[in-house]
Scaffold this active site. Structure first.
Site, short mmCIF file in Angstrom:
data_model
loop_
_atom_site.label_atom_id
_atom_site.label_comp_id
_atom_site.label_asym_id
_atom_site.label_seq_id
_atom_site.Cartn_x
_atom_site.Cartn_y
_atom_site.Cartn_z
N GLU A 170 1.94 56.83 -20.44
CA GLU A 170 2.37 55.23 -20.23
C GLU A 170 4.03 55.06 -20.66
O GLU A 170 4.65 55.83 -22.06
CB GLU A 170 1.38 54.57 -21.52
N PHE A 171 4.45 53.55 -20.21
CA PHE A 171 5.87 52.89 -21.24
C PHE A 171 5.37 52.21 -21.89
O PHE A 171 4.53 51.31 -21.11
CB PHE A 171 6.15 52.53 -19.69
N ILE B 27 8.19 49.05 -24.52
CA ILE B 27 8.86 48.86 -24.84
C ILE B 27 9.15 47.49 -24.77
O ILE B 27 8.21 46.43 -24.98
CB ILE B 27 9.77 48.19 -22.94
N GLY C 139 18.93 40.92 -17.79
CA GLY C 139 18.85 41.95 -17.09
C GLY C 139 18.55 42.86 -18.12
O GLY C 139 18.27 44.69 -17.47
N TYR C 140 18.36 43.01 -19.34
CA TYR C 140 18.46 44.64 -20.19
C TYR C 140 17.44 45.07 -20.05
O TYR C 140 16.98 46.71 -20.40
CB TYR C 140 18.96 43.85 -21.92
N ASN D 20 3.10 36.77 -20.19
CA ASN D 20 3.96 37.90 -20.09
C ASN D 20 4.51 37.08 -18.40
O ASN D 20 5.20 38.37 -18.50
CB ASN D 20 4.32 38.68 -21.15
N TYR E 267 9.03 44.41 -14.51
CA TYR E 267 8.28 45.42 -13.84
C TYR E 267 7.76 45.33 -12.83
O TYR E 267 8.41 47.12 -11.85
CB TYR E 267 7.07 45.68 -14.95
N LYS F 27 10.36 44.28 -10.55
CA LYS F 27 11.68 44.82 -10.30
C LYS F 27 11.77 46.44 -9.85
O LYS F 27 12.67 46.87 -9.28
CB LYS F 27 13.00 43.99 -10.86
#
Length: 199
Positions: free
Chosen positions: A95-96, A98, A109-110, A139, A146, A148
């Site tokens: 799982e990711f 952030i 773009g960060y 969101n 995601y 992108k």
């Protein structure tokens, strides 16, 4: 104090390992900011440097969770946290997650770069076959970020998150190794990836 060496580099941000000392900085308060944590799983409980330090120590001792500090390359400022969680070494998926804690970097773009760096890490370093994530449906900025990075929608979980006196639906998204291989050349950090992972 020695400046930490970047672990992975993008154009605007790089990532490095988290240290307990990071908890004493802005990171210790990020989830107390209701705008930052508005649609996150986190934020239901107050945070402080001591709590965050314990979380960092637990992550560093874990065999299945790896977290990084997201650093603004130009200034050296710690602006977020990103990580790989629930590593499954048999099925080879993870799982990711952030959190971009400094609001003034939103929309630049960060988050996209940090997401892409974590996808690179999962596939190029950890040899994962799939990376997945959950994102609150409302969101829209995160969903675009995601997409992108090459994530595709798998489905929706109804009333999955309770925040702000209401329930939110969550979109489950993922990216497979072959999808990553196809999309990475289109990323703005493609040249950086090739430098760090020459074929």
């Amino acid at each position: 104090m020695t400046t930490p060496i970047p672990f992975l580099e993008g154009n605007q941000v790089h990532v490095r390992g988290l240290s307990v000392e990071d908890a004493a900085g802005p990171m210790g308060q990020w989830t107390n900011d209701r705008e930052v944590s508005r649609t996150l799983y986190r934020g239901a409980f107050p945070s402080d440097a001591g709590t965050v330090a314990k979380e960092i120590e637990a992550s560093r001792a874990s065999a299945t969770d790896i977290e990084f500090a997201v650093i603004e390359t130009e200034s050296g400022r710690h602006v977020g946290v990103a990580g790989i969680h629930g590593l499954n070494w048999v099925a080879r998926h993870c799982e990711f997650r952030i959190l971009m804690g400094e609001r003034d970097v939103w929309g630049q773009g960060y988050g996209t770069e940090a997401t892409q760096l974590m996808v690179v890490y999962a596939f190029e370093v950890l040899n994962m076959a799939k990376v997945w994530l959950g994102v609150v449906k409302d969101n829209a900025g995160a969903v675009r970020c995601y997409e992108k990075a090459g994530f595709v929608r798998e489905g929706e979980l109804r009333n999955e998150v309770y925040r702000n006196s209401r329930y939110y639906d969550v979109i489950r998204m993922s990216i497979l190794r072959d999808e990553y291989d196809q999309v990475k050349a289109e990323w703005t950090i493609a040249d950086k990836i090739r430098e760090q992972f020459p074929q």
